[in-house]
Design an enzyme around this catalytic site. Structure first.
Site, PDB file in Angstrom:
ATOM      1  N   GLU A 121      -3.366   7.752  -4.158  1.00  0.00           N
ATOM      2  CA  GLU A 121      -3.110   6.255  -3.326  1.00  0.00           C
ATOM      3  C   GLU A 121      -2.690   5.308  -4.601  1.00  0.00           C
ATOM      4  O   GLU A 121      -3.675   5.230  -5.299  1.00  0.00           O
ATOM      5  CB  GLU A 121      -4.366   6.022  -2.742  1.00  0.00           C
TER       6      GLU A 121
ATOM      7  N   TYR B  61       0.910  -1.341  -0.082  1.00  0.00           N
ATOM      8  CA  TYR B  61      -0.041   0.052  -0.145  1.00  0.00           C
ATOM      9  C   TYR B  61       0.856   1.241   0.030  1.00  0.00           C
ATOM     10  O   TYR B  61       1.853   1.374   0.707  1.00  0.00           O
ATOM     11  CB  TYR B  61      -1.022   0.213   1.358  1.00  0.00           C
TER      12      TYR B  61
END
Ligand code: GDP
Ligand code: MN
Length: 386
Positions: free
Chosen positions: A188, A101
């Site tokens: 993101e 992530y």
């Protein structure tokens, strides 16, 4: 403004971030054609502005164009977290060895961008934050920016392999440029995938643009997907009014953000729930008032969800805003489209007397007390609800 994954990937690609080729499709036939042109295994992904599409069945692999047709047909029939899927992204599929992530988001409390990195990618980061907060690395980006050695140092403990570290650091530096030059609130990548043959790829992309910067990004207008906005939000955007839909049943039309907040507080204080925040601005015109009423009532009619506006309160403090402008707006608006719910008006200040006369000529009245206005609108809403 939230970007769809396919739009965010377009933005990423402009900055040289590694994304796999793909194209958006609106029908199973289109998905089949895209799959054929890409060749090999593709991934079909619902383009809706929510996370967790994977879990909801909105992300599926297809090994042939015909399979792509089938999967696209299934996904285009889905409604994910209340949003109907209108488009899918058909992209070359990757093999995945590991999922990380990576994001850059604005940390308002520190007034700095914040890098978040985790070896636990692929899943919701909120879930990781809950169950294993220690597995999220957080680094603020100082005013002087991000250096490549800093980017490498962040990935070193996670990836060990020098080639992977180099690629991941390069991705972070490019993501930083996307964030900064693109005026993002969030950029993101989840998952940031590592393939078995040692490549690092952005398999998903989520971008939130800072609407306050839209004046310097003309390209954003082509991204705004008005089909994803509620009718009220679209109208508010067109008319330049600040509007946030909420879950309550008391519609609020107020001039000035501070008074709007105070009005919402008072509505809650007396046991009501505001249906919206709506600031018609400091200098008002009849057109704005008409638009405001249309915004509130259009979301009340078909804005989705189960909220319903049962009564509307105008709370106007006349300073630069002239009460007679507002009164004229109300009268005009009601003449065009009568309201189905009770209207309570509080106004005081500039041209208050003129406003009162205009209203009374049309059988309407206004109070001067905000307290009185709020209590009355809540009582009227309860009568309607009963
Ligand atoms: P989200 O659930 O809305 O965040 O959608 P993602 O794009 O992140 O996809 C969810 C999951 O699907 C990812 O974490 C991967 O495990 C899987 N996935 C997505 N793209 C691919 C792909 O190209 N190949 C493979 N094997 N899996 C993928
Ligand atoms: Mn994802």
């Amino acid at each position: 403004m939230n970007l769809h994954e396919y739009q965010a990937k377009e933005l990423f690609a402009r900055y040289g971030l590694p994304v796999l080729p793909g194209q958006v499709a609106q029908t199973p036939e289109e998905a089949r054609d895209v799959a054929a042109s890409i060749g090999g295994t593709v991934v079909i992904k619902a383009q809706v502005l929510v996370g967790g599409r994977g879990k909801a069945g909105g992300v599926k692999l297809a090994h042939s164009p015909d399979e792509a047709y089938e999967r696209a047909r299934e996904i285009l029939a889905l409604t994910i977290k209340g949003l109907p899927v209108r488009k899918v992204l058909v992209a070359q599929a990757a093999e995945i060895a590991r999922e990380l992530y990576l994001s850059i988001a604005l940390d308002r409390s520190r007034k700095l961008p914040l890098i978040m990195l985790s070896a636990e990618g692929g899943v919701d980061i909120e879930e990781v934050a809950r169950t294993a907060p220690g597995k999220i690395v957080r680094r603020h980006i100082p005013l002087e920016g991000l250096r490549s050695y800093q980017a490498r140092a962040l990935f070193q403990p996670l990836l060990a392999d020098g080639k992977l570290v180099q690629q991941a650091a390069d991705i972070l530096l490019r993501l930083w440029r996307v964030y900064q030059e693109g005026d993002c609130q969030l950029a993101e990548i989840n998952p940031l995938a590592i393939t078995p043959d040692g490549r690092v790829i952005a398999l998903d992309a989520k971008v939130i643009l800072d609407d306050n910067a839209d004046f310097r990004h003309r390209e954003w207008t082509t991204w705004r997907d008005s089909g994803d906005e509620t009718p009220g939000a679209r109208l508010a955007h067109e008319k330049g009014l600040s509007y946030v839909k909420l879950d309550g049943d008391i519609g609020c039309v107020v001039n000035g953000a501070g008074l709007a907040m105070a009005t919402m507080d008072l509505v809650k204080h007396y046991g009501g729930e505001p249906a919206n925040f709506l600031d018609i601005g400091g200098s008002s015109s009849p057109e704005k008032v008409t638009a405001a009423l249309r915004i509130i009532t259009s979301d009340a009619r078909d804005g989705g969800g189960d909220s319903k506006v049962r009564a509307i309160l105008f709370n106007i403090f006349g300073g630069i805003t002239r009460c007679d402008d507002v009164a004229n707006g109300i009268v005009q608006s009601l003449a065009e489209t009568p309201l189905a719910v009770p209207l309570v008006i509080r106004l005081t200040g500039t041209n208050e007397e003129v406003a009162r006369r205009i209203l009374s000529e049309h059988g309407l009245q206004a109070t001067t007390s905000m307290d009185d206005g709020v209590r009355t609108v809540i009582a009227r809403a309860q009568e309607v609800g009963a």
